[in-house]
Design a protein around this motif. Structure first.
Motif, PDB file in Angstrom:
ATOM      1  N   LEU A 182      -2.088   7.491  -7.861  1.00 57.57           N
ATOM      2  CA  LEU A 182      -1.148   6.519  -7.286  1.00 57.57           C
ATOM      3  C   LEU A 182      -1.008   5.258  -8.126  1.00 57.57           C
ATOM      4  O   LEU A 182       0.042   4.607  -8.101  1.00 57.57           O
ATOM      5  CB  LEU A 182      -1.591   6.158  -5.864  1.00 57.57           C
ATOM      6  N   THR A 183      -2.041   4.897  -8.863  1.00 54.00           N
ATOM      7  CA  THR A 183      -1.989   3.690  -9.700  1.00 54.00           C
ATOM      8  C   THR A 183      -1.621   3.995 -11.146  1.00 54.00           C
ATOM      9  O   THR A 183      -1.555   3.082 -11.974  1.00 54.00           O
ATOM     10  CB  THR A 183      -3.329   2.939  -9.658  1.00 54.00           C
ATOM     11  N   LYS A 205      -6.387   7.738  -5.800  1.00 55.08           N
ATOM     12  CA  LYS A 205      -6.088   6.367  -6.227  1.00 55.08           C
ATOM     13  C   LYS A 205      -5.686   6.329  -7.700  1.00 55.08           C
ATOM     14  O   LYS A 205      -4.793   5.564  -8.086  1.00 55.08           O
ATOM     15  CB  LYS A 205      -7.298   5.461  -5.972  1.00 55.08           C
ATOM     16  N   GLU A 247       7.663   8.778   5.430  1.00 57.43           N
ATOM     17  CA  GLU A 247       7.467   8.210   4.095  1.00 57.43           C
ATOM     18  C   GLU A 247       6.006   8.379   3.704  1.00 57.43           C
ATOM     19  O   GLU A 247       5.111   7.844   4.347  1.00 57.43           O
ATOM     20  CB  GLU A 247       7.838   6.722   4.107  1.00 57.43           C
ATOM     21  N   LYS A 265       0.819  -1.205   0.000  1.00 53.30           N
ATOM     22  CA  LYS A 265       0.000   0.000   0.000  1.00 53.30           C
ATOM     23  C   LYS A 265       0.859   1.263   0.000  1.00 53.30           C
ATOM     24  O   LYS A 265       1.909   1.319   0.626  1.00 53.30           O
ATOM     25  CB  LYS A 265      -0.900   0.025   1.238  1.00 53.30           C
ATOM     26  N   LYS A 266       0.377   2.265  -0.733  1.00 50.42           N
ATOM     27  CA  LYS A 266       1.002   3.580  -0.681  1.00 50.42           C
ATOM     28  C   LYS A 266       0.618   4.255   0.640  1.00 50.42           C
ATOM     29  O   LYS A 266      -0.313   3.829   1.329  1.00 50.42           O
ATOM     30  CB  LYS A 266       0.526   4.437  -1.851  1.00 50.42           C
ATOM     31  N   LYS A 267       1.314   5.336   0.967  1.00 55.41           N
ATOM     32  CA  LYS A 267       1.069   6.009   2.249  1.00 55.41           C
ATOM     33  C   LYS A 267       0.550   7.428   2.018  1.00 55.41           C
ATOM     34  O   LYS A 267       1.058   8.157   1.165  1.00 55.41           O
ATOM     35  CB  LYS A 267       2.349   6.034   3.085  1.00 55.41           C
ATOM     36  N   ALA A 268      -0.447   7.807   2.811  1.00 60.43           N
ATOM     37  CA  ALA A 268      -1.076   9.129   2.700  1.00 60.43           C
ATOM     38  C   ALA A 268      -1.079   9.824   4.047  1.00 60.43           C
ATOM     39  O   ALA A 268      -1.093   9.175   5.103  1.00 60.43           O
ATOM     40  CB  ALA A 268      -2.503   8.991   2.171  1.00 60.43           C
ATOM     41  N   VAL A 289       5.179  15.662  -3.745  1.00 53.70           N
ATOM     42  CA  VAL A 289       4.107  14.666  -3.815  1.00 53.70           C
ATOM     43  C   VAL A 289       2.826  15.340  -4.293  1.00 53.70           C
ATOM     44  O   VAL A 289       2.651  16.549  -4.133  1.00 53.70           O
ATOM     45  CB  VAL A 289       3.859  14.006  -2.441  1.00 53.70           C
ATOM     46  N   ALA A 329      -4.025   2.615  -0.791  1.00 54.27           N
ATOM     47  CA  ALA A 329      -3.208   3.423   0.125  1.00 54.27           C
ATOM     48  C   ALA A 329      -3.818   3.417   1.517  1.00 54.27           C
ATOM     49  O   ALA A 329      -4.981   3.047   1.703  1.00 54.27           O
ATOM     50  CB  ALA A 329      -3.086   4.848  -0.395  1.00 54.27           C
ATOM     51  N   ASP A 373       3.321   9.199   0.036  1.00 59.14           N
ATOM     52  CA  ASP A 373       3.235   9.293  -1.418  1.00 59.14           C
ATOM     53  C   ASP A 373       2.226  10.329  -1.888  1.00 59.14           C
ATOM     54  O   ASP A 373       2.229  10.710  -3.062  1.00 59.14           O
ATOM     55  CB  ASP A 373       2.845   7.929  -2.004  1.00 59.14           C
TER      56      ASP A 373
END
Length: 350
Positions: free
Chosen positions: A158-159, A155, A79, A2-5, A111, A47, A81
């Protein structure tokens, strides 16, 4: 993986308190607070929200540089994204805060940043060119819908999905133009003729080159006898006392100030300066009267060519300032001028 928010909230949605706690200093919490829970849910498997940042609206508004510096410090070494702020609905201070911190995060960490505001929120006009701001509801009743719009678009970013034009995605246009190949394959000549025919017939059509409307301000009637008039000075040249007591920004201003000139024949260097970031300040710092011409107006006053000079001059910074913020500040200044019986204003720039 998973990405981080990370999500930014004000003191109310951060569950600190209401207006009485609007001076709450910035803080960062690990995990989910308030709307962060819904955002995390909507981000699904793409995420997760790892941290929530909370800051009082008044703290951000009156101590912006300090607040932004503190929050950027919180994010050092973290960290993440993508960065979300709000939704801010119709709350002007909240919208401005979301915009200021999102812009700073984007510039420092590179970002994507996303927010949501109602079209009446001044933050839209201030920051829509800087970031993605989705068209949101007027109140917290629209929270779930607004958060979903932010999350769905996040999303896609990010994808790596193809991003559609602003109107189709639902965010305010940023003025960014891209050359794209239309799936229809219809040549531009045919498209423009089709639009022209629709316009002639009075039918609806969508231009491919929208031009923002401009406000037309009627010219005020001429003053017949200046010798009886009380004149005020206003400037977008950023002349302020050297300590800049109202913390007017040097660019993209959202604040204005007024400063007393009683008993002065001119503005003295070392007492006044410019904080404007759009020109070389050397000449204005050496002689602030080149921007605020008090010395020349005092001479006119002594000669009887004007009735009197209002005791205060009004100042802000024009560079990068949005039309929306400029209009708001002007309305506030005009109300102050009316209350003091001013007859006319000399407006100077740089």
């Amino acid at each position: 993986m998973k990405k981080k928010a990370i999500l930014y909230l004000n003191q109310f949605f951060g569950q600190i308190g209401g207006e009485e706690l609007a001076d709450h200093a910035p803080e960062i919490r690990e995990g989910l607070v308030g709307p962060a829970m819904e955002l995390n849910k909507q981000l699904g498997e793409v995420a997760e929200v790892t941290h929530t940042i909370i800051c009082g609206d008044n703290f951000m508004g009156s101590r912006q540089e300090e607040a932004v510096e503190a929050i950027l410090g919180f994010l050092e070494g973290k960290e993440f994204d993508i960065f979300f702020a709000g939704p801010a609905f119709r709350a002007g201070r909240y919208g401005s805060a979301c915009g200021h911190i999102s812009k700073a995060v984007k510039e420092k960490f590179g970002v994507p940043v996303i927010s949501s505001m109602n079209d009446e929120n001044p933050g839209v006009e201030m920051f829509k060119k800087e970031m993605y701001i989705f068209k949101g509801g007027a109140s917290a009743a629209a929270m779930r819908k607004d958060v979903k719009a932010m999350a769905d678009f996040g999303k896609k970013i990010l994808t790596g999905e193809t991003l559609l034009p602003a109107e189709e995605e639902g965010y305010y246009g940023r003025g960014v133009r891209h050359q794209v190949w239309l799936e229809s394959g219809v040549p531009a000549t045919d498209r423009v003729i089709d639009m022209l025919l629709k316009k002639i017939k009075g039918e609806a059509f969508q231009t491919e080159l929208p031009i923002p409307p401009s406000d037309l301000v009627p010219i005020a009637p001429a003053i017949k006898d200046l010798s009886k008039m009380k004149i005020a000075i206003a400037t977008t040249g950023g002349i302020v006392p050297v300590e800049n007591p109202d913390r007017i920004q040097s660019a993209s201003a959202t604040r204005w100030g007024k400063y007393d000139m009683t008993g002065m024949d001119r503005l003295e260097a070392g007492v006044f300066k410019t904080i404007h970031a759009g020109f070389d300040p050397a000449a204005a710092d050496a002689d602030p009267n080149v921007i605020v011409p008090l010395d020349a107006l005092r001479a006119y006053e002594e000669e009887g060519r004007i009735g009197s000079i209002h005791k205060d001059f009004y100042t802000t910074v024009g560079t990068g300032t949005t039309q929306g913020e400029a209009a708001r500040m002007a309305k506030e200044i005009v109300e102050d001028l009316k209350a003091t019986g001013v007859d006319a204003v000399i407006m100077t720039s740089t």
